[in-house]
Scaffold this active site. Sequence first.
Site, PDB file in Angstrom:
ATOM      1  N   HIS A  15      -7.071  15.127  -7.411  1.00  0.00           N
ATOM      2  CA  HIS A  15      -6.901  13.977  -6.395  1.00  0.00           C
ATOM      3  C   HIS A  15      -6.677  15.021  -5.064  1.00  0.00           C
ATOM      4  O   HIS A  15      -5.757  15.786  -5.055  1.00  0.00           O
ATOM      5  CB  HIS A  15      -5.887  13.161  -6.892  1.00  0.00           C
ATOM      6  CG  HIS A  15      -5.591  12.132  -5.655  1.00  0.00           C
ATOM      7  ND1 HIS A  15      -6.563  11.131  -5.434  1.00  0.00           N
ATOM      8  CD2 HIS A  15      -4.698  11.926  -4.621  1.00  0.00           C
ATOM      9  CE1 HIS A  15      -6.115  10.360  -4.185  1.00  0.00           C
ATOM     10  NE2 HIS A  15      -5.076  10.893  -3.912  1.00  0.00           N
ATOM     11  N   ASP A  57      -2.374  -2.155  -7.852  1.00  0.00           N
ATOM     12  CA  ASP A  57      -2.292  -1.174  -6.610  1.00  0.00           C
ATOM     13  C   ASP A  57      -3.133  -1.808  -5.598  1.00  0.00           C
ATOM     14  O   ASP A  57      -2.804  -1.829  -4.249  1.00  0.00           O
ATOM     15  CB  ASP A  57      -2.707   0.142  -7.127  1.00  0.00           C
ATOM     16  CG  ASP A  57      -3.146   1.216  -5.913  1.00  0.00           C
ATOM     17  OD1 ASP A  57      -1.687   1.360  -5.302  1.00  0.00           O
ATOM     18  OD2 ASP A  57      -3.941   1.483  -5.463  1.00  0.00           O
ATOM     19  N   ARG A  63       0.858  -3.902   1.676  1.00  0.00           N
ATOM     20  CA  ARG A  63       1.620  -2.704   2.441  1.00  0.00           C
ATOM     21  C   ARG A  63       1.026  -2.590   3.753  1.00  0.00           C
ATOM     22  O   ARG A  63       1.809  -2.123   4.909  1.00  0.00           O
ATOM     23  CB  ARG A  63       1.669  -1.413   1.598  1.00  0.00           C
ATOM     24  CG  ARG A  63       2.629  -1.551   0.361  1.00  0.00           C
ATOM     25  CD  ARG A  63       2.471  -0.514  -0.544  1.00  0.00           C
ATOM     26  NE  ARG A  63       2.397   0.843  -0.042  1.00  0.00           N
ATOM     27  CZ  ARG A  63       1.660   2.099  -0.430  1.00  0.00           C
ATOM     28  NH1 ARG A  63       0.889   1.973  -0.958  1.00  0.00           N
ATOM     29  NH2 ARG A  63       1.828   3.094   0.386  1.00  0.00           N
ATOM     30  N   SER A  75       1.248   4.553  -6.022  1.00  0.00           N
ATOM     31  CA  SER A  75      -0.215   4.176  -5.750  1.00  0.00           C
ATOM     32  C   SER A  75      -1.164   5.080  -6.239  1.00  0.00           C
ATOM     33  O   SER A  75      -2.024   4.925  -6.998  1.00  0.00           O
ATOM     34  CB  SER A  75      -0.304   3.919  -4.265  1.00  0.00           C
ATOM     35  OG  SER A  75      -1.885   3.558  -3.858  1.00  0.00           O
TER      36      SER A  75
END
Length: 433
Positions: free
Chosen positions: A80, A159, A166, A181
């Site tokens: 990632h 999420d 958020r 997340s």
Amino acid sequence: MLNIIEKKKNCKKLTREELDFFIKGVCNETIPQYQQSALLMAICINGLDEEETGDLTMSMVNSGTVLDLSKIPGKKVDKHSTGGVSDTTSLIILPVISSLGLNVIKMSGKGLGHTGGTLDKLSSINGFNYSLTNEEAINQVRNIGAAILGQTATLAPADKYLYALRDVTATVDSIPLIASSIMSKKNAGGADALVLDVKCGSGAFMKTEERATALAEAMTKIGKHVGRKTIAVITDMNEPLGLYVGNSLEVREAVEILNGMHKNSRLYKVALTLGAYMLIAGEKYDDFDLAYEAQQKAIESGRAREMFKKLIKAQGGDERIVDDPELLETDPLQLLVKAESDGYIYSVKTDLLGSAGMCIGSGRKELGDEINLKSGFIMKVTLGDRVKKGDVIAEIYSDSKENSKQAAKIISSSITVSQEMPEKNKLVKKIII
């Protein structure tokens, strides 16, 4: 729910059961958004400890399905990146490490901001299909060693709900919430190990090395908490990672690297660094230098490029682009951006370069926005290069002359030319295991 909010407001530790209750209430809409927002703000202000962050992550993982990769032999490793400008490492790493025997299934998404995500880039390859079912992707990995597919809505759905909230409650920048997340989606992806590219600098979400380190440490601790080997690599984003910015152009640069070009580029070095740690996490190598060298040989021998051709063909794309990158369509060359004075390229405001890409349609502000896969620009200089007034510093490819002019102004304003030679930024800043 009021008691949970009260506990975190008073800096008390939340239990796994309380976090499970919260996440279930988010998903089934039994907790009103004003109470969700209140807890998010309490977490943002008072934080979560290591155990709480790990528990929140697993509550989010368990809000949906978890991909079962047990039918794929060997260790499965995912990666990632926290994102930046001209970050095309996945398209290099995947064929390189799979050509070395590490089976890879990569779940990717579309991008927001600077340029598209991995799926947007792949969409610039004619016919490429990333809408594989989980079963189709697993079978493809068993057959050829690699597959790329889009993230499904059933993976960590909590999420999605929390991120939207958020975004409008000023709680996006909370380290525990960012870490949970990212790690919830990655843990739901089913891999045995994970390598994280956490970027810092003017073109990154984390502007400082200190903030990037805090996020990296939070995510590696989550990995330990859930029993998944996690390695974080902190890399520099104070200038674009590659020279090509824009979806089709970035695929072209990745293909050129697989064809043996750009061996001294930042993109090449970061891609092979991440790939080396993926090979180590996948237990194919136990030494970084040997893993790095093996990747170099995979590129030099042509094994990596042949693997990329196999991957593209297996997913319905035109694999000829690997032999002839000119088949990747780009908009016409509209403008040349030129240096306004003599000197050295002293600094780059990389986030502004990202804005220039947005200006010509290479990125999107919201997921539903259309994106121009053919637009972009090629940087002709990097930090420390000597330029003379009138030298070309960027080429802009676009379907709009007016938008190109605006992008050219942004590119010019993003670059500082000085008589002083700058210090080179350290590309790989830190490894956290």
